[in-house]
Motif scaffolding. Structure first.
Motif, PDB file in Angstrom:
ATOM      1  N   GLU A  94       0.824  -1.206   0.000  1.00 58.29           N
ATOM      2  CA  GLU A  94       0.000   0.000   0.000  1.00 58.29           C
ATOM      3  C   GLU A  94       0.863   1.262   0.000  1.00 58.29           C
ATOM      4  O   GLU A  94       0.550   2.234  -0.686  1.00 58.29           O
ATOM      5  N   THR A  95       1.943   1.253   0.727  1.00 59.21           N
ATOM      6  CA  THR A  95       2.853   2.407   0.768  1.00 59.21           C
ATOM      7  C   THR A  95       3.510   2.618  -0.588  1.00 59.21           C
ATOM      8  O   THR A  95       3.624   3.757  -1.062  1.00 59.21           O
ATOM      9  N   LEU A 143       1.585   9.328  -5.946  1.00 59.83           N
ATOM     10  CA  LEU A 143       2.105  10.670  -5.677  1.00 59.83           C
ATOM     11  C   LEU A 143       3.125  11.101  -6.729  1.00 59.83           C
ATOM     12  O   LEU A 143       3.114  12.252  -7.183  1.00 59.83           O
ATOM     13  N   ALA A 144       4.001  10.198  -7.147  1.00 58.53           N
ATOM     14  CA  ALA A 144       5.001  10.529  -8.165  1.00 58.53           C
ATOM     15  C   ALA A 144       4.324  10.877  -9.495  1.00 58.53           C
ATOM     16  O   ALA A 144       4.709  11.834 -10.176  1.00 58.53           O
ATOM     17  N   VAL A 145       3.304  10.124  -9.876  1.00 55.61           N
ATOM     18  CA  VAL A 145       2.576  10.394 -11.116  1.00 55.61           C
ATOM     19  C   VAL A 145       1.867  11.744 -11.013  1.00 55.61           C
ATOM     20  O   VAL A 145       1.868  12.545 -11.965  1.00 55.61           O
ATOM     21  N   ALA A 146       1.260  12.045  -9.854  1.00 55.69           N
ATOM     22  CA  ALA A 146       0.577  13.328  -9.667  1.00 55.69           C
ATOM     23  C   ALA A 146       1.560  14.489  -9.773  1.00 55.69           C
ATOM     24  O   ALA A 146       1.266  15.509 -10.410  1.00 55.69           O
ATOM     25  N   VAL A 147       2.739  14.360  -9.177  1.00 52.78           N
ATOM     26  CA  VAL A 147       3.755  15.413  -9.266  1.00 52.78           C
ATOM     27  C   VAL A 147       4.218  15.583 -10.705  1.00 52.78           C
ATOM     28  O   VAL A 147       4.398  16.711 -11.177  1.00 52.78           O
ATOM     29  N   PHE A 148       4.379  14.488 -11.426  1.00 53.77           N
ATOM     30  CA  PHE A 148       4.777  14.558 -12.833  1.00 53.77           C
ATOM     31  C   PHE A 148       3.736  15.339 -13.647  1.00 53.77           C
ATOM     32  O   PHE A 148       4.077  16.222 -14.430  1.00 53.77           O
TER      33      PHE A 148
END
Length: 170
Positions: free
Chosen positions: A7-8, A15-20
């Motif tokens: 899950e982590t 989160l990485a995809v959202a920041v990208f």
């Protein structure tokens, strides 16, 4: 414990995809390029329908700037549009700026048609040659009216109004 680790990891990937995507959108919209890399010009229009602050300024179809401010001249009632142009592009002083449409359902943008002068506009100057927006509904109404008048054969000599015929006498 394995369930928490999975899950982590999934959360970190999300989160990485959202920041990208945030970084991509930031660069694509030109939000990051708006600070000081260009110069501002002004143009006066009789109509500036459909223009919005943040809208495109294009030359030959390529975005070269952004609309930064709109106001109304209280004396002449002309629309004053202020826009910034990337400092890489110099605009000749005899250039024309017009309000152009992206299509029937699209928005409007400023189109710069470069002139042939060797003298370039400087920051804060006003473009002399402008063409405002065209009201599409008025054009459609005129086309329908002229087509119905021509179909009935009742156009006047000047082509503007239908010809009136006298009432029959009793």
């Amino acid at each position: 414990m394995n369930g928490n680790l999975v899950e982590t990891l999934i959360g970190a990937v999300v989160l990485a995809v959202a920041v990208f995507f945030l970084g991509f959108a930031y660069n694509k919209t030109g939000f990051g390029n708006s600070g000081g890399s260009g110069y501002e010009l002004q143009a006066r229009f009789n109509r500036a329908d459909g223009l919005v602050v943040g809208g495109d300024v294009r030359m030959s179809g390529i975005k070269v700037g952004t609309i930064t401010h709109q106001s109304l001249d209280p004396k002449t009632y002309a629309a004053i549009v202020t826009f910034s142009v990337d400092s890489r592009y110099k605009i000749p002083e005899d250039s024309a700026v017009k309000v152009a449409s992206e299509g029937l359902l699209g928005g409007n943008y400023l189109s710069v048609e470069p002139g042939g002068s060797d003298v370039m506009l400087k920051a804060g100057e006003e473009v002399k040659y402008t063409q405002g927006s065209v009201n599409l509904m008025d054009l459609i109404g005129q086309a329908i009216f002229s087509a119905s008048g021509a179909a009935n054969g009742k156009k006047g000599q000047d082509g503007d109004a239908p010809e009136l015929s006298p009432l029959p006498s009793k």
